[in-house]
Design a protein around this motif. Structure first.
Motif, PDB file in Angstrom:
ATOM      1  N   UNK A  54      34.156  42.220  44.625  1.00 15.38           N
ATOM      2  CA  UNK A  54      35.103  41.687  43.646  1.00 15.38           C
ATOM      3  C   UNK A  54      34.872  42.246  42.242  1.00 15.38           C
ATOM      4  N   UNK A  55      33.767  42.968  42.051  1.00 17.08           N
ATOM      5  CA  UNK A  55      33.479  43.551  40.741  1.00 17.08           C
ATOM      6  C   UNK A  55      33.462  45.066  40.782  1.00 17.08           C
ATOM      7  N   UNK A  56      33.133  45.642  41.913  1.00 19.30           N
ATOM      8  CA  UNK A  56      32.981  47.084  42.066  1.00 19.30           C
ATOM      9  C   UNK A  56      34.122  47.615  42.929  1.00 19.30           C
ATOM     10  N   UNK A  57      35.135  48.161  42.308  1.00 16.62           N
ATOM     11  CA  UNK A  57      36.306  48.585  43.071  1.00 16.62           C
ATOM     12  C   UNK A  57      36.099  49.898  43.795  1.00 16.62           C
ATOM     13  N   UNK A  86      41.871  41.994  41.093  1.00 16.45           N
ATOM     14  CA  UNK A  86      41.093  42.678  40.061  1.00 16.45           C
ATOM     15  C   UNK A  86      42.022  43.405  39.079  1.00 16.45           C
ATOM     16  N   UNK A  87      43.014  44.106  39.619  1.00 16.25           N
ATOM     17  CA  UNK A  87      43.959  44.824  38.754  1.00 16.25           C
ATOM     18  C   UNK A  87      44.750  43.856  37.875  1.00 16.25           C
ATOM     19  N   UNK A  88      45.102  42.700  38.424  1.00 12.44           N
ATOM     20  CA  UNK A  88      45.763  41.675  37.615  1.00 12.44           C
ATOM     21  C   UNK A  88      44.850  41.233  36.478  1.00 12.44           C
ATOM     22  N   UNK A  89      43.573  41.025  36.789  1.00  9.15           N
ATOM     23  CA  UNK A  89      42.627  40.644  35.746  1.00  9.15           C
ATOM     24  C   UNK A  89      42.503  41.721  34.674  1.00  9.15           C
ATOM     25  N   UNK A  90      42.489  42.979  35.088  1.00 12.86           N
ATOM     26  CA  UNK A  90      42.392  44.069  34.119  1.00 12.86           C
ATOM     27  C   UNK A  90      43.631  44.126  33.219  1.00 12.86           C
ATOM     28  N   UNK A  91      44.800  43.848  33.800  1.00 16.00           N
ATOM     29  CA  UNK A  91      46.022  43.787  32.979  1.00 16.00           C
ATOM     30  C   UNK A  91      45.908  42.671  31.943  1.00 16.00           C
ATOM     31  N   UNK A  92      45.419  41.514  32.381  1.00 17.78           N
ATOM     32  CA  UNK A  92      45.232  40.404  31.448  1.00 17.78           C
ATOM     33  C   UNK A  92      44.236  40.775  30.348  1.00 17.78           C
ATOM     34  N   UNK A 143      40.362  34.493  42.997  1.00 14.11           N
ATOM     35  CA  UNK A 143      39.898  33.870  41.752  1.00 14.11           C
ATOM     36  C   UNK A 143      38.740  34.653  41.138  1.00 14.11           C
ATOM     37  N   UNK A 144      37.780  35.027  41.980  1.00 17.29           N
ATOM     38  CA  UNK A 144      36.608  35.753  41.466  1.00 17.29           C
ATOM     39  C   UNK A 144      37.003  37.163  41.022  1.00 17.29           C
ATOM     40  N   UNK A 145      37.870  37.824  41.767  1.00 17.07           N
ATOM     41  CA  UNK A 145      38.269  39.185  41.419  1.00 17.07           C
ATOM     42  C   UNK A 145      39.077  39.227  40.126  1.00 17.07           C
ATOM     43  N   UNK A 146      39.942  38.240  39.889  1.00 19.16           N
ATOM     44  CA  UNK A 146      40.657  38.186  38.610  1.00 19.16           C
ATOM     45  C   UNK A 146      39.659  38.063  37.465  1.00 19.16           C
ATOM     46  N   UNK A 147      38.658  37.193  37.651  1.00 21.64           N
ATOM     47  CA  UNK A 147      37.631  37.018  36.620  1.00 21.64           C
ATOM     48  C   UNK A 147      36.918  38.327  36.320  1.00 21.64           C
ATOM     49  N   UNK A 148      36.573  39.067  37.374  1.00 25.61           N
ATOM     50  CA  UNK A 148      35.838  40.309  37.163  1.00 25.61           C
ATOM     51  C   UNK A 148      36.738  41.415  36.637  1.00 25.61           C
TER      52      UNK A 148
END
Length: 235
Positions: A54-57, A86-92, A143-148
């Protein structure tokens, strides 16, 4: 009076002074703390959520390839869920960065950490209430991937060398390639060693907790440590 094409170009955004951050700077100390959190999260995701990162793509893309090739024990849906979240989190994170100037770096980081704490806490609540099996697992992964994703996007914007908080490949490469053995001057050697050490400091207890069935409490530990980091960070 006419304006030249050169003069009409928008000014380049100011650069954050990441490279000038020394190892005892509050920002560097905060990033070391977050590297510990990443170790905990890697234990949760890989050992507790079906061999998903979830942190290392980079690892996630490789896992997807293994699953598509038919290797047992890997999940295409789980890894795709993580990648999308994860990509959604990066956009945020990008949207958050656009709302803060370099002079407000402290508020920027604390806001990102508040979101990370909330998401890890929500993931822990889901596991406590429903476990992490079946379709619920995908919700926890998301949830965890968005956070990361938020974390990675924010730390990337801060631009502190060798302190990505989630990936150690370039850190280890620099440690070896720029060492005195390789003919270099060993710059930032202590920082690079501390980055590896702090990742281990999170991954080892995280793995112990997950292997003993304490997935939810590992997420609680990650949320608490990220929250303490945010509270202690002052700049």
């Amino acid at each position: 009076m006419t304006t030249s094409a050169h003069d009409s170009r928008p000014a380049a955004p100011p650069q954050l002074p990441g490279p000038q951050v020394h190892d005892r700077h509050p920002l560097a100390l905060a990033l070391f703390g977050l590297t510990v959190v990443s170790g905990l999260i890697d234990a949760v995701s890989y050992l507790g959520l079906g061999q998903v990162f979830t942190a290392n793509m980079t690892g996630n893309v490789v896992v997807i390839a293994f699953a598509l090739a038919g290797a047992p024990g890997f999940s295409v849906p789980g890894s795709l869920t993580s990648l999308a979240a994860f990509l959604l989190g990066a956009v945020l994170a990008g949207r958050l960065a656009a709302r803060h100037t370099p002079a407000r770096r402290g508020r920027w980081l604390r806001t990102a950490l508040a979101l990370e704490v909330a998401l890890h806490g929500a993931a822990a609540a889901v596991v406590f209430a429903r476990g992490a099996d079946g379709s619920v697992r995908y919700l926890v992964i998301a949830l965890v991937a968005v956070a990361m994703g938020i974390r990675n996007g924010t730390v990337r914007g801060l631009g502190v060398p060798d302190l990505t908080t989630t990936v150690l490949t370039l850190t280890l490469t620099g440690l070896a390639a720029e060492s005195r053995l390789a003919g270099g001057t060993a710059p930032r050697r202590r920082r690079r060693i501390l980055a590896v050490a702090t990742m281990l400091a999170g991954a080892v207890p995280g793995a112990v907790l997950v292997l003993h069935g304490q997935l939810a409490w590992t997420l609680v530990a990650a949320a608490v440590l990220a929250g303490v980091t945010a509270l202690l960070y002052r700049e």
